[in-house]
Design a protein around this motif. Structure first.
Motif, PDB file in Angstrom:
ATOM      1  N   ALA A  15      -1.188  15.857  62.704  1.00 12.28           N
ATOM      2  CA  ALA A  15      -0.022  15.511  61.888  1.00 12.28           C
ATOM      3  C   ALA A  15       0.908  14.577  62.660  1.00 12.28           C
ATOM      4  O   ALA A  15       1.412  13.593  62.092  1.00 12.28           O
ATOM      5  CB  ALA A  15       0.717  16.772  61.461  1.00 12.28           C
ATOM      6  N   GLY A  16       1.129  14.853  63.941  1.00 10.15           N
ATOM      7  CA  GLY A  16       1.967  13.976  64.752  1.00 10.15           C
ATOM      8  C   GLY A  16       1.392  12.571  64.844  1.00 10.15           C
ATOM      9  O   GLY A  16       2.120  11.582  64.731  1.00 10.15           O
ATOM     10  N   ALA A  17       0.085  12.486  65.028  1.00 16.44           N
ATOM     11  CA  ALA A  17      -0.565  11.174  65.103  1.00 16.44           C
ATOM     12  C   ALA A  17      -0.467  10.430  63.767  1.00 16.44           C
ATOM     13  O   ALA A  17      -0.195   9.226  63.738  1.00 16.44           O
ATOM     14  CB  ALA A  17      -2.024  11.341  65.506  1.00 16.44           C
ATOM     15  N   LEU A  18      -0.675  11.145  62.665  1.00 21.68           N
ATOM     16  CA  LEU A  18      -0.593  10.501  61.349  1.00 21.68           C
ATOM     17  C   LEU A  18       0.821  10.041  61.024  1.00 21.68           C
ATOM     18  O   LEU A  18       1.008   8.984  60.403  1.00 21.68           O
ATOM     19  CB  LEU A  18      -1.116  11.445  60.263  1.00 21.68           C
ATOM     20  N   PHE A  49       5.415  10.880  54.149  1.00 19.41           N
ATOM     21  CA  PHE A  49       6.109  11.359  55.338  1.00 19.41           C
ATOM     22  C   PHE A  49       6.446  12.843  55.219  1.00 19.41           C
ATOM     23  O   PHE A  49       6.196  13.622  56.146  1.00 19.41           O
ATOM     24  CB  PHE A  49       7.383  10.530  55.559  1.00 19.41           C
ATOM     25  N   THR A  50       7.007  13.253  54.093  1.00 15.93           N
ATOM     26  CA  THR A  50       7.406  14.653  53.896  1.00 15.93           C
ATOM     27  C   THR A  50       6.206  15.588  53.981  1.00 15.93           C
ATOM     28  O   THR A  50       6.287  16.662  54.595  1.00 15.93           O
ATOM     29  CB  THR A  50       8.127  14.824  52.539  1.00 15.93           C
ATOM     30  N   ALA A  51       5.087  15.209  53.391  1.00 18.41           N
ATOM     31  CA  ALA A  51       3.889  16.056  53.433  1.00 18.41           C
ATOM     32  C   ALA A  51       3.369  16.205  54.862  1.00 18.41           C
ATOM     33  O   ALA A  51       2.992  17.303  55.287  1.00 18.41           O
ATOM     34  CB  ALA A  51       2.802  15.488  52.528  1.00 18.41           C
ATOM     35  N   LEU A  52       3.357  15.112  55.622  1.00 14.04           N
ATOM     36  CA  LEU A  52       2.861  15.179  56.995  1.00 14.04           C
ATOM     37  C   LEU A  52       3.818  15.954  57.898  1.00 14.04           C
ATOM     38  O   LEU A  52       3.383  16.719  58.768  1.00 14.04           O
ATOM     39  CB  LEU A  52       2.611  13.773  57.536  1.00 14.04           C
ATOM     40  N   VAL A  53       5.124  15.801  57.678  1.00 18.00           N
ATOM     41  CA  VAL A  53       6.105  16.576  58.452  1.00 18.00           C
ATOM     42  C   VAL A  53       5.966  18.057  58.118  1.00 18.00           C
ATOM     43  O   VAL A  53       6.058  18.915  59.004  1.00 18.00           O
ATOM     44  CB  VAL A  53       7.538  16.055  58.183  1.00 18.00           C
ATOM     45  N   ASP A  54       5.724  18.370  56.862  1.00 17.49           N
ATOM     46  CA  ASP A  54       5.501  19.761  56.446  1.00 17.49           C
ATOM     47  C   ASP A  54       4.313  20.340  57.206  1.00 17.49           C
ATOM     48  O   ASP A  54       4.405  21.427  57.787  1.00 17.49           O
ATOM     49  CB  ASP A  54       5.262  19.806  54.938  1.00 17.49           C
ATOM     50  N   ALA A  55       3.200  19.616  57.218  1.00 20.13           N
ATOM     51  CA  ALA A  55       2.008  20.091  57.936  1.00 20.13           C
ATOM     52  C   ALA A  55       2.296  20.272  59.422  1.00 20.13           C
ATOM     53  O   ALA A  55       1.864  21.253  60.036  1.00 20.13           O
ATOM     54  CB  ALA A  55       0.847  19.120  57.735  1.00 20.13           C
ATOM     55  N   LEU A  56       3.043  19.348  60.002  1.00 18.47           N
ATOM     56  CA  LEU A  56       3.381  19.423  61.420  1.00 18.47           C
ATOM     57  C   LEU A  56       4.216  20.666  61.722  1.00 18.47           C
ATOM     58  O   LEU A  56       3.872  21.456  62.605  1.00 18.47           O
ATOM     59  CB  LEU A  56       4.138  18.162  61.851  1.00 18.47           C
ATOM     60  N   PHE A  57       5.301  20.854  60.988  1.00 23.04           N
ATOM     61  CA  PHE A  57       6.208  21.948  61.332  1.00 23.04           C
ATOM     62  C   PHE A  57       5.665  23.319  60.951  1.00 23.04           C
ATOM     63  O   PHE A  57       5.910  24.291  61.668  1.00 23.04           O
ATOM     64  CB  PHE A  57       7.600  21.702  60.754  1.00 23.04           C
ATOM     65  N   VAL A  58       4.938  23.418  59.870  1.00 22.27           N
ATOM     66  CA  VAL A  58       4.309  24.702  59.552  1.00 22.27           C
ATOM     67  C   VAL A  58       3.312  25.058  60.652  1.00 22.27           C
ATOM     68  O   VAL A  58       3.244  26.204  61.098  1.00 22.27           O
ATOM     69  CB  VAL A  58       3.652  24.684  58.150  1.00 22.27           C
ATOM     70  N   SER A  59       2.569  24.078  61.133  1.00 22.52           N
ATOM     71  CA  SER A  59       1.613  24.321  62.226  1.00 22.52           C
ATOM     72  C   SER A  59       2.326  24.721  63.512  1.00 22.52           C
ATOM     73  O   SER A  59       1.892  25.636  64.213  1.00 22.52           O
ATOM     74  CB  SER A  59       0.765  23.076  62.482  1.00 22.52           C
ATOM     75  N   LEU A  60       3.422  24.039  63.824  1.00 25.00           N
ATOM     76  CA  LEU A  60       4.159  24.375  65.045  1.00 25.00           C
ATOM     77  C   LEU A  60       4.764  25.777  64.976  1.00 25.00           C
ATOM     78  O   LEU A  60       4.705  26.534  65.952  1.00 25.00           O
ATOM     79  CB  LEU A  60       5.262  23.341  65.303  1.00 25.00           C
ATOM     80  N   VAL A  61       5.330  26.129  63.824  1.00 22.05           N
ATOM     81  CA  VAL A  61       5.899  27.465  63.673  1.00 22.05           C
ATOM     82  C   VAL A  61       4.801  28.518  63.777  1.00 22.05           C
ATOM     83  O   VAL A  61       4.995  29.572  64.388  1.00 22.05           O
ATOM     84  CB  VAL A  61       6.679  27.593  62.343  1.00 22.05           C
ATOM     85  N   ALA A  62       3.642  28.243  63.203  1.00 18.63           N
ATOM     86  CA  ALA A  62       2.535  29.201  63.246  1.00 18.63           C
ATOM     87  C   ALA A  62       2.057  29.450  64.670  1.00 18.63           C
ATOM     88  O   ALA A  62       1.490  30.501  64.957  1.00 18.63           O
ATOM     89  CB  ALA A  62       1.376  28.706  62.382  1.00 18.63           C
ATOM     90  N   VAL A 139      -1.591  23.516  54.915  1.00 23.64           N
ATOM     91  CA  VAL A 139      -1.701  22.425  55.892  1.00 23.64           C
ATOM     92  C   VAL A 139      -2.779  21.445  55.425  1.00 23.64           C
ATOM     93  O   VAL A 139      -2.573  20.224  55.434  1.00 23.64           O
ATOM     94  CB  VAL A 139      -1.983  22.963  57.314  1.00 23.64           C
ATOM     95  N   TYR A 140      -3.910  21.968  54.988  1.00 18.67           N
ATOM     96  CA  TYR A 140      -4.965  21.093  54.439  1.00 18.67           C
ATOM     97  C   TYR A 140      -4.450  20.296  53.238  1.00 18.67           C
ATOM     98  O   TYR A 140      -4.682  19.090  53.126  1.00 18.67           O
ATOM     99  CB  TYR A 140      -6.182  21.910  53.991  1.00 18.67           C
ATOM    100  N   VAL A 141      -3.778  20.974  52.337  1.00 19.76           N
ATOM    101  CA  VAL A 141      -3.267  20.303  51.135  1.00 19.76           C
ATOM    102  C   VAL A 141      -2.257  19.228  51.516  1.00 19.76           C
ATOM    103  O   VAL A 141      -2.290  18.112  50.980  1.00 19.76           O
ATOM    104  CB  VAL A 141      -2.655  21.331  50.156  1.00 19.76           C
ATOM    105  N   MET A 142      -1.369  19.527  52.457  1.00 20.82           N
ATOM    106  CA  MET A 142      -0.362  18.545  52.874  1.00 20.82           C
ATOM    107  C   MET A 142      -1.012  17.350  53.557  1.00 20.82           C
ATOM    108  O   MET A 142      -0.565  16.217  53.388  1.00 20.82           O
ATOM    109  CB  MET A 142       0.684  19.183  53.781  1.00 20.82           C
ATOM    110  N   PHE A 143      -2.066  17.589  54.328  1.00 20.68           N
ATOM    111  CA  PHE A 143      -2.802  16.456  54.888  1.00 20.68           C
ATOM    112  C   PHE A 143      -3.377  15.601  53.760  1.00 20.68           C
ATOM    113  O   PHE A 143      -3.313  14.376  53.806  1.00 20.68           O
ATOM    114  CB  PHE A 143      -3.941  16.919  55.807  1.00 20.68           C
TER     115      PHE A 143
END
Length: 186
Positions: A15-18, A49-62, A139-143
């Motif tokens: 997500a960070g790379a994307l 941008f919002t979808a990728l940030v969502d995937a990033l932060f949900v992953s980081l919190v997890a 996370v998959y859906v947001m990607f």
């Protein structure tokens, strides 16, 4: 017990790379985002941008001990929902001002449903494994949303079912707005 640490770590990295690549793509044609007539282009960039940030932060919190991934799904589902509804309102108000495609309501509607589902999913009481299962799905859906919107941002069409639905909606809208021609003269 199922562990998702490797999945969420990899997802955060991707997500960070994307997000970085999205910034590069946007910097190649910044005039398209500054042009007031490009509200649709701006909304495509914002939803990617919002979808990728969502995937990033949900992953980081997890990845955090004690996770709280349910709270992350609620918070980022609500943020995504509110920003997407705001974009939908801007597009709706601008629909007569520019050359908006007839596909934007379909895509924005789907994205609103995804964020609403993510928000609701975070509110459902479950075990840590259940929350991680659902978080991984989102996370998959947001990607998928982020990459599809970035693809549109570049002006490319994927030819998938959503594109076909958009084309069908565009044709139906065009036929509805086009007055019938007089029969040809003999």
């Amino acid at each position: 017990m199922t562990t998702y640490a490797d999945f969420f770590e990899g997802s955060a990295t991707v997500a960070g790379a994307l997000i970085g690549l999205l910034f590069v793509a946007l910097s190649l044609s910044p005039e398209r985002l500054r042009d007031n007539r490009s509200i649709e282009h701006q909304s495509i960039a914002a939803t990617a941008f919002t979808a990728l940030v969502d995937a990033l932060f949900v992953s980081l919190v997890a990845l955090q001990p004690g996770s709280g991934v349910d709270y992350a799904m609620v918070i980022f589902g609500a943020l995504g929902l509110s920003s997407t509804i705001g974009l939908a309102l801007r597009l709706w108000r601008s629909r007569h001002l520019g050359n908006l495609s007839s596909r934007w309501p379909l895509f924005i509607g789907i994205i609103i449903c995804v964020y609403a589902a993510q928000l609701a999913s975070g509110l459902i009481h479950d075990s840590a494994v259940g929350y991680n299962d659902r978080a991984a799905t989102f996370v998959y859906v947001m990607f998928g949303v982020g990459i599809a919107r970035a693809w549109q941002l570049l002006g490319l069409k994927g030819g998938g079912i959503l594109d076909e639905l958009g084309v069908t909606a565009s044709i139906a809208s065009h036929l509805k707005d086009t007055p019938p021609e007089d029969p040809p003269k003999k």
